[in-house]
Design a protein around this motif. Structure first.
Motif, mmCIF file in Angstrom:
data_model
loop_
_atom_site.group_PDB
_atom_site.id
_atom_site.type_symbol
_atom_site.label_atom_id
_atom_site.label_comp_id
_atom_site.label_asym_id
_atom_site.label_seq_id
_atom_site.Cartn_x
_atom_site.Cartn_y
_atom_site.Cartn_z
ATOM 1 N N PRO A 234 0.897 -1.578 0.127
ATOM 2 C CA PRO A 234 0.106 0.200 0.401
ATOM 3 C C PRO A 234 0.630 1.164 -0.159
ATOM 4 N N PHE A 235 0.439 2.571 -0.496
ATOM 5 C CA PHE A 235 1.531 3.555 -0.529
ATOM 6 C C PHE A 235 1.336 3.984 0.406
ATOM 7 N N ALA A 236 0.690 4.229 2.080
ATOM 8 C CA ALA A 236 1.201 4.835 2.773
ATOM 9 C C ALA A 236 2.178 4.549 3.070
ATOM 10 N N GLU A 237 2.328 2.873 2.994
ATOM 11 C CA GLU A 237 2.618 1.867 3.925
ATOM 12 C C GLU A 237 4.556 1.908 2.800
ATOM 13 N N LEU A 238 3.544 1.713 1.848
ATOM 14 C CA LEU A 238 5.870 2.074 1.280
ATOM 15 C C LEU A 238 6.670 3.032 1.228
ATOM 16 N N ALA A 239 5.542 4.476 1.504
ATOM 17 C CA ALA A 239 6.026 5.915 2.204
ATOM 18 C C ALA A 239 7.039 5.925 2.823
ATOM 19 N N GLU A 240 6.309 5.384 4.360
ATOM 20 C CA GLU A 240 6.529 5.491 5.261
ATOM 21 C C GLU A 240 8.255 4.473 5.441
ATOM 22 N N ARG A 241 8.625 3.037 4.761
ATOM 23 C CA ARG A 241 9.604 1.926 4.212
ATOM 24 C C ARG A 241 10.374 2.716 3.858
ATOM 25 N N GLU A 242 10.150 3.268 2.234
ATOM 26 C CA GLU A 242 11.363 3.711 1.886
ATOM 27 C C GLU A 242 11.516 5.632 2.180
ATOM 28 N N LEU A 243 10.979 6.282 2.631
ATOM 29 C CA LEU A 243 10.959 7.511 2.278
ATOM 30 C C LEU A 243 11.407 8.107 3.815
ATOM 31 N N LEU A 244 10.009 8.520 4.463
ATOM 32 C CA LEU A 244 10.131 8.955 5.492
ATOM 33 C C LEU A 244 10.473 8.445 6.707
ATOM 34 N N GLY A 245 10.799 7.920 7.279
ATOM 35 C CA GLY A 245 11.592 6.620 7.984
ATOM 36 C C GLY A 245 12.584 7.010 7.570
ATOM 37 N N PRO A 246 13.425 6.446 6.737
ATOM 38 C CA PRO A 246 14.541 6.774 7.045
ATOM 39 C C PRO A 246 15.045 8.075 6.801
ATOM 40 N N LEU A 247 14.408 8.885 6.903
ATOM 41 C CA LEU A 247 14.278 10.759 7.201
ATOM 42 C C LEU A 247 14.322 11.215 7.737
ATOM 43 N N GLY A 248 14.222 10.172 9.356
ATOM 44 C CA GLY A 248 13.720 10.753 10.068
ATOM 45 C C GLY A 248 12.278 11.150 10.569
ATOM 46 N N MET A 249 11.255 12.039 9.848
ATOM 47 C CA MET A 249 9.962 11.813 9.152
ATOM 48 C C MET A 249 9.479 11.596 9.898
ATOM 49 N N THR A 250 9.426 11.625 11.680
ATOM 50 C CA THR A 250 8.391 11.072 12.287
ATOM 51 C C THR A 250 6.937 11.766 12.675
ATOM 52 N N ARG A 251 7.076 12.629 12.239
ATOM 53 C CA ARG A 251 5.371 13.818 11.859
ATOM 54 C C ARG A 251 4.699 14.119 11.157
ATOM 55 N N SER A 252 5.488 12.868 10.524
ATOM 56 C CA SER A 252 4.389 12.338 8.596
ATOM 57 C C SER A 252 3.802 11.037 8.987
ATOM 58 N N ALA A 253 3.134 11.348 7.745
ATOM 59 C CA ALA A 253 2.173 10.393 7.218
ATOM 60 C C ALA A 253 1.121 10.470 6.143
ATOM 61 N N TYR A 254 1.290 9.299 5.494
ATOM 62 C CA TYR A 254 0.345 9.333 3.852
ATOM 63 C C TYR A 254 -1.085 8.574 4.901
ATOM 64 N N ALA A 255 -1.285 9.775 6.201
ATOM 65 C CA ALA A 255 -2.220 9.387 7.055
ATOM 66 C C ALA A 255 -3.904 9.921 6.779
ATOM 67 N N GLN A 256 -4.240 9.072 5.366
ATOM 68 C CA GLN A 256 -6.115 10.124 5.888
ATOM 69 C C GLN A 256 -7.366 8.914 5.701
ATOM 70 N N PRO A 257 -7.755 9.086 7.018
ATOM 71 C CA PRO A 257 -7.689 10.244 7.621
ATOM 72 C C PRO A 257 -5.988 9.987 8.266
ATOM 73 N N PRO A 258 -6.198 10.934 9.257
ATOM 74 C CA PRO A 258 -4.998 11.258 9.749
ATOM 75 C C PRO A 258 -5.279 10.066 11.548
ATOM 76 N N SER A 259 -3.740 9.703 11.544
ATOM 77 C CA SER A 259 -3.794 8.553 12.411
ATOM 78 C C SER A 259 -3.088 9.446 14.029
ATOM 79 N N ALA A 260 -3.757 8.732 14.828
ATOM 80 C CA ALA A 260 -3.534 8.692 16.287
ATOM 81 C C ALA A 260 -2.605 9.399 16.471
ATOM 82 N N THR A 261 -1.786 9.033 15.623
ATOM 83 C CA THR A 261 -0.090 9.612 16.094
ATOM 84 C C THR A 261 0.089 11.519 15.096
#
Length: 501
Positions: A234-261
């Motif tokens: 899934p796109f959101a999971e792919l973005a977290e694994r390949e981009l957001l997580g490795p860059l330390g973007m802990t306040r970022s997510a393709y979460a629609q609607p937004p996650s609890a975090t």
């Protein structure tokens, strides 16, 4: 611009550009404490005290940030600054929502709107480097769950990922309106087909592929689906694994609607000083519009691009791929990024979702840049003043020129800029008169443009500054909007002046 009274930004909706600043409304919340917005320093205090428009009069005094936030009806703003290749500082001002009166912090998540496309493009190019998708192959070769209908006339060879990322695929659907929280959400396939419960038109070829720049959020939904199909994730999971997580973007997510975090510290979208219905819209169109993020996280994304562009290895993209990302394809657009080519090379993007406006820009050749996120009102007008204050503070004259007095030009000088210009779906007739340069935009009266130099002019109605090429063959918006380029045309202008001529 001809027959246009609104400036189409790069976000998911169209924002009125001719609206006057909102009247100040009574404060609903007590001012937050200084510490609530994060650490303060000389640079943040400069922002708080020294905002100016592009043009000033000799005795004009700077405005305070608090005053300009009230004037532009912006509840909250978050800013992050890159200096010497590092995150120099990040700070929030105002309120993430006027219902709870919670303050904006450096970690508050906003909707990035169309800045989402930059992250989506990085993700796509990373999969290109992994050999999972081709940059110049028909996108249908990568799609498993859907196929873009063939158009023998407009796209006989299909459309490519390169064309999708640079908005040259000739596809329609500029942006998206979003959905109220709790409403049924369409799948990517339903969005692409315009099928219920989708509230947008089908994504189809409307212009010749590779023939011109035509901004298309729809093309980024197609990219979103292709990346999910080729990866099986899934796109959101792919973005977290390949981009957001490795860059330390802990306040970022393709979460629609937004996650609890994200919900733990997030901004609400506002209109007329109060949260919009539902507090935010939901954008299942993740690739073009679905990123929740903080200003600090977007700065981390920019810094990764800058480091790779400088030839450093170990970043999300190789230096060679980053150079390709930042190379113009057409009309000041690279692969996912808007490119500013007057002066030192810069890259960036802006965005508009319901109740949110965002902007970021950074130098290609040095580690300097800025991100600004807002949650209501005339956010772009406020962000432009904040960016000018920061740019003046750090000496970034390419990003924003210091405020200046109007320059009085002769009729001969003004006549160099006169003519009919077209580009990026816009057109304008410029007429030189003894009292100034006037733009015919299709309205009842022409607008007198303010000369900032012999080649730079400000439209106060649209809040944009345009810079002419040295030979006056074209001009480009360099502040206040996307870097759209309009070229001098030999065609007869399709405009009737107020005098009937």
């Amino acid at each position: 611009m001809h027959k246009k009274h609104r400036l189409i930004l790069l976000g998911s909706v169209v924002v009125s550009a001719l609206a006057s600043p909102a009247a100040a409304r009574p404060d609903r919340c007590a001012p937050p404490t200084e510490a609530a917005g994060g650490p303060s320093n000389a640079h943040t205090r400069n922002v708080e005290a020294n905002l100016r428009p592009p043009v000033i009069k000799p005795d004009d005094k700077p405005f305070s940030l608090a005053k300009e936030m009230r004037r532009y009806d912006v509840p909250g703003i978050s800013v992050a600054v890159i200096h010497d290749g590092k995150l120099a500082w990040a700070r929030g001002w105002g309120f993430r929502d006027t219902a709870s009166c919670a303050p904006v912090t450096p970690e508050t998540a906003f909707q990035a709107a169309s800045i989402s496309k930059v992250a989506t493009a990085m993700l796509a190019l990373r999969l290109v480097e992994q050999g999972k998708i081709g940059l110049d192959r028909d996108i249908n070769d990568a799609l498993r769950s859907w196929q873009l209908p063939k158009d023998p006339k407009l796209a006989p060879n299909g459309v490519t990922l390169r064309e999708l990322l640079s908005h040259t695929a000739g596809l329609g659907v500029h942006g998206f309106a979003g959905y109220l929280p709790g409403a049924p959400l369409p799948s990517p396939v339903q969005i692409l087909d315009g099928a219920p419960p989708s509230n947008s038109a089908p994504v189809r070829s409307v212009l010749p592929a590779s023939g011109q720049y035509q901004y298309s959020g729809g093309g980024y939904v197609l990219t979103q689906l292709a990346l999910s199909d080729v990866s099986g994730i899934p796109f959101a999971e792919l973005a977290e694994r390949e981009l957001l997580g490795p860059l330390g973007m802990t306040r970022s997510a393709y979460a629609q609607p937004p996650s609890a975090t994200i919900r733990a510290d997030m901004a609400f979208g506002h209109a007329n000083g109060v949260p919009i219905p539902g507090n935010y819209h939901v954008y299942p169109e993740l690739g073009p519009a679905g990123l929740w993020t903080s200003a600090s996280d977007l700065a981390r994304l920019q810094m990764d691009i800058q480091a790779s562009a400088a030839g450093k290895k170990g970043h999300r993209l190789s230096p060679a791929m980053t150079r390709e990302m930042l190379a113009p394809v057409k009309d000041n657009w690279g692969l996912g990024t808007a490119l500013y080519t007057t002066g030192a090379a810069r890259f960036g993007h802006d965005g508009v979702n319901e109740g949110f406006q965002s902007f970021m820009i950074a130098y290609v050749g040095k580690g300097e840049g800025i991100v600004a996120l807002t949650n209501g009102g005339q956010g772009r007008r406020l962000m432009d003043e904040v960016v000018r204050a920061v740019a003046t503070d750090y000496g970034w004259t390419d990003i924003a020129a210091p405020a200046t007095e109007e320059k009085m030009l002769s009729l001969a000088e003004l006549s160099k800029a006169a003519g009919y210009f077209e580009g990026a779906g816009l057109s304008v007739v410029l007429e030189a008169r003894p009292d100034g340069l006037f733009a015919y935009t299709g309205g009842p009266t022409p607008e007198r443009l303010i000369a900032l130099s012999s080649t730079r002019f400000l439209s106060t109605a649209m809040g944009v500054t345009a810079e002419f090429a040295p030979d006056y063959s074209s001009f480009t918006f360099i502040e206040g909007g996307p870097p759209m380029k309009l070229v001098r045309s030999k065609a007869a202008p399709p405009v009737t002046k107020p005098d009937g001529s």
